[in-house]
Design an enzyme around this catalytic site. Structure first.
Site: not given
Ligand code: DGL
Length: 258
Positions: A11-12, A43-44, A74-76, A183, A185
């Protein structure tokens, strides 16, 4: 079919540990290696090409550890890079996407809210999925600042409460009955979110679905571990204190530059 190689998860940052928890709970005999790329979080707000490059770096690190399967927690990263990762590598990938489908199918008001990063909400993959549910009104909200606060160890802070209030109140006013956490997180914010949302609004995320998908892929294609008591290992490229705190136990956390 036995396969004692580890499952790699990245993940990020620390958020994907919410997905790791579900995988570890369902598959306790599997060895897991978790990579928190906190140095490059969030990452977003990065471009698609930047996200792809970071995902390649993370995948190469996990493949050096001989992982049999990679979970993009990580969804992003999934919505921007999984197609490119699958085209580049032979190893199987499992990704995570916002759970719009169960929310849209079960919503009685036909209004659902989604909280996710900008990178996820503008991605082609997310919009393709959202377009399938034309009869449901989807209220999209970018969770500006939430990941930074979580990575900074400020889950229970007044700033967090203020941000969540500003994002969720309009959704409550608009009569949503499902809130999708898009997300990895955000599951760590559920206790805070519950304080804001009325009881009839359901909160859903994709963690358990990803764990079940991982189990299916191991059973049907990759092979399961025949070993017991595998200790999970966590890597981070920043100060490990926040990751250790969120894990809440004495797992091995290794700080390494990657
Ligand atoms: N945890 C990540 C997600 O699911 C990304 C959060 C990020 O780094 O912006 O999107």
């Amino acid at each position: 079919m036995d396969n004692n190689k580890p499952i790699g998860i990245f993940d990020s940052g620390i958020g994907g540990t919410s997905i790791w928890r579900e995988i570890y709970h369902l598959l306790p005999d599997e060895k897991t290696i978790y990579l928190a790329d906190s140095k490059n979080a969030p990452y977003g707000q990065k471009t698609k090409n930047e996200i792809i490059a970071l995902c390649i770096k993370n995948t190469d690190f996990l493949l050096q550890m001989d992982c049999k399967l990679i979970v993009v927690a990580c969804n992003t990263a999934t919505t921007n890079a999984i197609k490119e990762l699958r085209a580049k590598y032979k190893v199987p990938f499992i990704g995570i996407e916002p759970a719009i489908k169960p929310a849209a199918l079960n919503s009685k008001t036909q209004k659902i809210g989604i909280l996710a990063t900008q990178g996820t909400l503008i991605s082609e993959l997310f919009n393709k999925t959202a377009d399938k549910f034309q009869t449901t009104k989807i209220l999209e909200q970018v969770g500006h600042g939430l990941v930074q606060l979580i990575e900074g160890g400020k889950i229970n802070s007044p700033e967090m409460t203020e941000l969540l209030n500003s994002y969720l109140q309009p959704m409550i006013q608009a009569d949503i009955d499902y809130l999708v956490l898009g997300c990895s997180h955000y599951p760590y914010l559920i206790p805070q979110i519950k304080k804001i949302l009325p009881d009839h609004i359901h909160i859903i995320d994709s963690g358990q679905a990803v764990a079940r998908q991982t189990q299916n892929l191991l059973n049907n294609k990759v092979g399961v571990s025949s070993l017991k008591n595998n200790n999970p290992v966590f890597y981070t490229n920043t100060n490990p204190a926040v990751l250790k705190e969120i894990l809440g136990t004495t797992y091995d956390v290794i700080q390494k530059d990657f």
